[in-house]
Design a protein around this motif. Sequence first.
Motif, mmCIF file in Angstrom:
data_model
loop_
_atom_site.group_PDB
_atom_site.id
_atom_site.type_symbol
_atom_site.label_atom_id
_atom_site.label_comp_id
_atom_site.label_asym_id
_atom_site.label_seq_id
_atom_site.Cartn_x
_atom_site.Cartn_y
_atom_site.Cartn_z
ATOM 1 N N ARG A 98 0.822 -1.209 0.000
ATOM 2 C CA ARG A 98 0.000 0.000 0.000
ATOM 3 C C ARG A 98 0.857 1.262 0.000
ATOM 4 O O ARG A 98 0.458 2.312 0.496
ATOM 5 C CB ARG A 98 -0.931 -0.007 1.222
ATOM 6 N N GLY A 99 2.066 1.144 -0.546
ATOM 7 C CA GLY A 99 2.927 2.320 -0.676
ATOM 8 C C GLY A 99 3.569 2.776 0.612
ATOM 9 O O GLY A 99 3.918 3.956 0.750
ATOM 10 N N LEU A 100 3.745 1.863 1.573
ATOM 11 C CA LEU A 100 4.336 2.230 2.859
ATOM 12 C C LEU A 100 5.746 1.644 2.987
ATOM 13 O O LEU A 100 6.031 0.566 2.469
ATOM 14 C CB LEU A 100 3.461 1.710 3.997
ATOM 15 N N ARG A 125 16.589 6.331 -0.602
ATOM 16 C CA ARG A 125 15.125 6.269 -0.559
ATOM 17 C C ARG A 125 14.691 5.121 0.344
ATOM 18 O O ARG A 125 15.401 4.119 0.474
ATOM 19 C CB ARG A 125 14.559 6.056 -1.971
ATOM 20 N N ASP A 126 13.532 5.312 0.934
ATOM 21 C CA ASP A 126 12.961 4.231 1.753
ATOM 22 C C ASP A 126 12.633 3.044 0.865
ATOM 23 O O ASP A 126 12.370 3.191 -0.330
ATOM 24 C CB ASP A 126 11.674 4.707 2.446
ATOM 25 N N ASN A 127 12.645 1.866 1.480
ATOM 26 C CA ASN A 127 12.230 0.663 0.759
ATOM 27 C C ASN A 127 10.707 0.589 0.861
ATOM 28 O O ASN A 127 10.156 0.229 1.898
ATOM 29 C CB ASN A 127 12.878 -0.573 1.387
ATOM 30 N N ILE A 128 10.029 0.943 -0.231
ATOM 31 C CA ILE A 128 8.570 1.028 -0.226
ATOM 32 C C ILE A 128 7.937 -0.309 -0.581
ATOM 33 O O ILE A 128 8.295 -0.929 -1.570
ATOM 34 C CB ILE A 128 8.075 2.103 -1.215
ATOM 35 N N HIS A 129 6.979 -0.724 0.254
ATOM 36 C CA HIS A 129 6.210 -1.930 -0.044
ATOM 37 C C HIS A 129 4.989 -1.488 -0.845
ATOM 38 O O HIS A 129 3.969 -1.094 -0.297
ATOM 39 C CB HIS A 129 5.787 -2.618 1.249
ATOM 40 N N GLY A 130 5.108 -1.530 -2.151
ATOM 41 C CA GLY A 130 4.035 -1.064 -3.023
ATOM 42 C C GLY A 130 4.614 -0.291 -4.197
ATOM 43 O O GLY A 130 5.687 -0.617 -4.697
ATOM 44 N N LEU A 131 3.913 0.745 -4.609
ATOM 45 C CA LEU A 131 4.341 1.547 -5.754
ATOM 46 C C LEU A 131 5.182 2.728 -5.289
ATOM 47 O O LEU A 131 4.775 3.470 -4.398
ATOM 48 C CB LEU A 131 3.114 2.050 -6.520
ATOM 49 N N ASP A 132 6.348 2.912 -5.899
ATOM 50 C CA ASP A 132 7.222 4.035 -5.577
ATOM 51 C C ASP A 132 7.685 4.671 -6.883
ATOM 52 O O ASP A 132 8.193 3.981 -7.777
ATOM 53 C CB ASP A 132 8.433 3.557 -4.763
#
Length: 270
Positions: free
Chosen positions: A38-40, A62-69
């Motif tokens: 969910r983009g978090l 950049r943060d490692n995003i779980h979702g779309l980045d």
Amino acid sequence: MNARGFVSEEEAREFGHKLRSAVELSATATRLGVDVGRGLPTVAFAYGVKEHMATEHSVLIRDNIHGLDVFVDDPRVKIVSMNATAGVLADPQTFLSFASDLHGQAASISRQAQEVILLLNYALMRPEPVAQIVFAISAVEMLGQQETWTESQKHLLAELAVSAETSSLGSEEERLEVADAIKKNLHRLSLRQGVLRLFERLDLAHLKGKWDSVYAERSRLVHGLAPRPGANYSELAQKAVSLCGYILLKALAAELPIASRYTDEFYKLP
């Protein structure tokens, strides 16, 4: 999955949204299960650390995003990640090919269809058989609750409410309570009625016996309040996910016909 070459952030986000939707639907249709996120962020550094790395080392963390980045394609960009080795137990070719075919189509489905896909993906990803059973059957029941009484049935219920009010049986208060109960439930079908109505709408009435059989086993499990110690529910989970997945993908096909392309292959009926 990485994609480059977009002229704007808006174009990149639109492509990414379509890709995410296609991957999610393809995963359920090919019985794999996937969590598109969910983009978090799952891994992130504090702002001070990022600022120091950018200033002192020209590294844009950049943060490692779980979702779309979506971000600028800059060689200085580095994404923090943690690595692990895993075994793949399914050939991904069908999944990847189907995701490609679905791109541009899956994102346009209704909110209800998206919720069905979400629940079915949850069922497919759960390692516990009991969780698979609960999520899969809940998804079918959720769809069934969207069904309503026919106009003839609504008129009949209204007549029954009037009949209850004017009856000579019981006290006036009792008659009004019965009439009120009928009126309040005018637009409600029971869980079972809703599912059976769903079967009829999808031309799946022949599955009633299979549904009753699986649901009876599910009820013995759920109404026992907890799984029996040492009991193996894997076989029931297999039957429940196969049956529910078949039903749900047939329902999705009403909006997006391509959705049920692999239903007979990956959701063989028990």
